[in-house]
Design an enzyme around this catalytic site. Structure first.
Site, PDB file in Angstrom:
ATOM      1  N   ARG A 118      67.880  35.248  26.426  1.00 46.66           N
ATOM      2  CA  ARG A 118      67.000  34.715  27.483  1.00 46.66           C
ATOM      3  C   ARG A 118      67.621  33.401  27.943  1.00 46.66           C
ATOM      4  NH1 ARG A 118      60.517  34.163  27.687  1.00 46.66           N
ATOM      5  NH2 ARG A 118      60.886  36.309  28.304  1.00 46.66           N
ATOM      6  N   HIS A 131      64.144  40.207  34.994  1.00 48.51           N
ATOM      7  CA  HIS A 131      63.485  40.410  33.688  1.00 48.51           C
ATOM      8  C   HIS A 131      63.296  41.927  33.494  1.00 48.51           C
ATOM      9  CE1 HIS A 131      61.338  39.600  30.153  1.00 48.51           C
ATOM     10  NE2 HIS A 131      60.248  39.024  30.606  1.00 48.51           N
ATOM     11  N   GLN A 142      60.700  43.490  30.890  1.00 48.27           N
ATOM     12  CA  GLN A 142      59.293  43.445  31.274  1.00 48.27           C
ATOM     13  C   GLN A 142      58.958  44.582  32.238  1.00 48.27           C
ATOM     14  OE1 GLN A 142      56.674  41.208  30.296  1.00 48.27           O
ATOM     15  NE2 GLN A 142      55.563  42.869  31.260  1.00 48.27           N
ATOM     16  N   ASP A 172      52.436  37.157  38.908  1.00 49.65           N
ATOM     17  CA  ASP A 172      53.153  36.384  37.886  1.00 49.65           C
ATOM     18  C   ASP A 172      52.906  34.906  38.175  1.00 49.65           C
ATOM     19  OD1 ASP A 172      54.923  35.532  35.916  1.00 49.65           O
ATOM     20  OD2 ASP A 172      56.740  36.022  37.042  1.00 49.65           O
ATOM     21  N   CYS A 211      52.796  39.998  33.842  1.00 48.30           N
ATOM     22  CA  CYS A 211      53.753  39.987  32.720  1.00 48.30           C
ATOM     23  C   CYS A 211      53.320  39.010  31.637  1.00 48.30           C
ATOM     24  CB  CYS A 211      55.145  39.653  33.227  1.00 48.30           C
ATOM     25  SG  CYS A 211      55.255  38.080  34.088  1.00 48.30           S
ATOM     26  N   ARG A 213      55.909  46.255  25.318  1.00 46.39           N
ATOM     27  CA  ARG A 213      57.251  45.662  25.302  1.00 46.39           C
ATOM     28  C   ARG A 213      58.055  46.153  24.084  1.00 46.39           C
ATOM     29  NH1 ARG A 213      58.027  40.716  27.822  1.00 46.39           N
ATOM     30  NH2 ARG A 213      60.158  40.934  27.044  1.00 46.39           N
TER      31      ARG A 213
END
Ligand code: CP
Ligand code: NVA
Length: 308
Positions: free
Chosen positions: A103, A130, A133, A225, A265, A293
């Site tokens: 990340r 991402h 996700q 988001d 998310c 996830r």
């Protein structure tokens, strides 16, 4: 040759759909407490240059559940955070583990890392994308509706890494996606170009608009988001004032289909991008979305290592 998952483009339609199916199998085996250890001898290195709750837990717990192990590497503690180059870090870390998730900030950092890593690399969020996700989101939508076809998915707010990832997902899978964001906070230009080109092949219907009501109309999935992503803290006030009209609230959600689902998310900021009555209401499936996830990421690991 090693295979990475830095973007959904690295997987393509066939692998995305089979990863979602494999994720459902993994979910049922784990939920039924079956003795299923396909990652018995696998060690995952987890490099975090930004904070995380879900990503860390879902990878770490998933690896342990499937018989493998995971090593958490915060940039606060490793030499990467003190200036060791990304290339040298990749060469060294990949010598100790079988697969790596990272990340980080600029997408170019993960591209450089992957180029110098001898083992597969998974994007666990960059400022551009991402993919893990959105894979969990796709799985969750499929679980809920039984299919990804004939659904209108609508994203509201900042044209950020989640919006960009949705563009790739929709264009590759041929989905119907509307993104509502202010013109000045629109999605990444290169991702749009790529996605629109792909959409001509797959028949995806992609609408980019600055009108949230148009995007919400008859939507099956309402998605939002945070307004200021990690690394953008100094832009918080500016973004909040630009995004006020893109808040997902009852009035906006009422324009969607009566049985719409709400997704996010997470982490969420109630009263900013979404109101509490929507995220805590009966249409919200955000907790199942977060749980998924683990399953989808384990499926990606199995695919990248050729274990499925
Ligand atoms: N959605 C997500 O990636 O959450 P974390 O930042 O907590 O990992
Ligand atoms: N857009 C958000 C997603 C967090 C999971 C961020 O990058 O901070």
């Amino acid at each position: 040759m090693k295979k990475d998952c830095l973007s959904l483009k690295d997987l393509g339609k066939k692998d995305i759909l089979s990863a979602i199916d494999l994720a459902s199998e993994i979910k049922s085996k784990i939920n039924n407490k079956e003795d299923y250890k396909p990652l018995k001898d696998v060690i995952l290195g987890m490099i975090f240059e930004k904070s995380s709750t879900r990503t860390r837990l879902s990878f770490e717990a998933g690896m342990k559940r499937l018989g493998g192990d995971a090593i958490f590497l915060s940039s606060r503690d490793i030499q990467l955070g003190r200036g060791e180059s990304i290339e040298d870090s990749a060469r060294v870390i990949s010598g100790f583990v079988d697969i790596i998730m990272i990340r980080t900030f600029e997408h170019t950092r993960i591209l450089d890392f992957a180029k110098h890593s001898s083992v597969p690399v998974i994007n666990a969020l960059t400022s551009l994308l991402h993919p893990c996700q959105v894979l969990a989101d796709l799985m969750t939508i499929k679980e809920h509706y039984g299919s990804l076809e004939n659904l209108k998915i609508a994203f509201f707010g900042d044209g950020n890494n989640m919006a960009n990832s949705w563009l790739y997902a929709a264009s590759i899978l041929g989905l119907n996606l509307s993104i509502a964001s202010p013109v000045d906070l629109s999605v990444d230009g290169i991702v749009v170009q790529d996605a629109l080109k792909e959409a001509t092949k797959t028949g995806a219907n992609i609408v980019l608009t600055d009108n949230p009501n148009e995007a919400a109309k008859n939507a099956d999935v309402i998605y939002t988001d945070v307004w200021a992503s990690m690394g953008e803290e100094e832009q918080t006030a500016k973004k909040h004032s630009m995004l006020r009209n893109y808040q997902v609230n009852k009035e906006l959600a009422d324009k969607a289909k009566s049985d719409y689902i709400f997704m996010h998310c997470l982490p969420a900021h109630r009263g900013e991008e979404v109101t509490a009555d929507v995220i805590d209401g009966t249409h919200s499936i955000v907790w199942e979305e977060a749980k998924n996830r683990t399953f989808v990421q384990m499926a990606v690991i199995m695919k990248l290592l050729g274990r499925n």
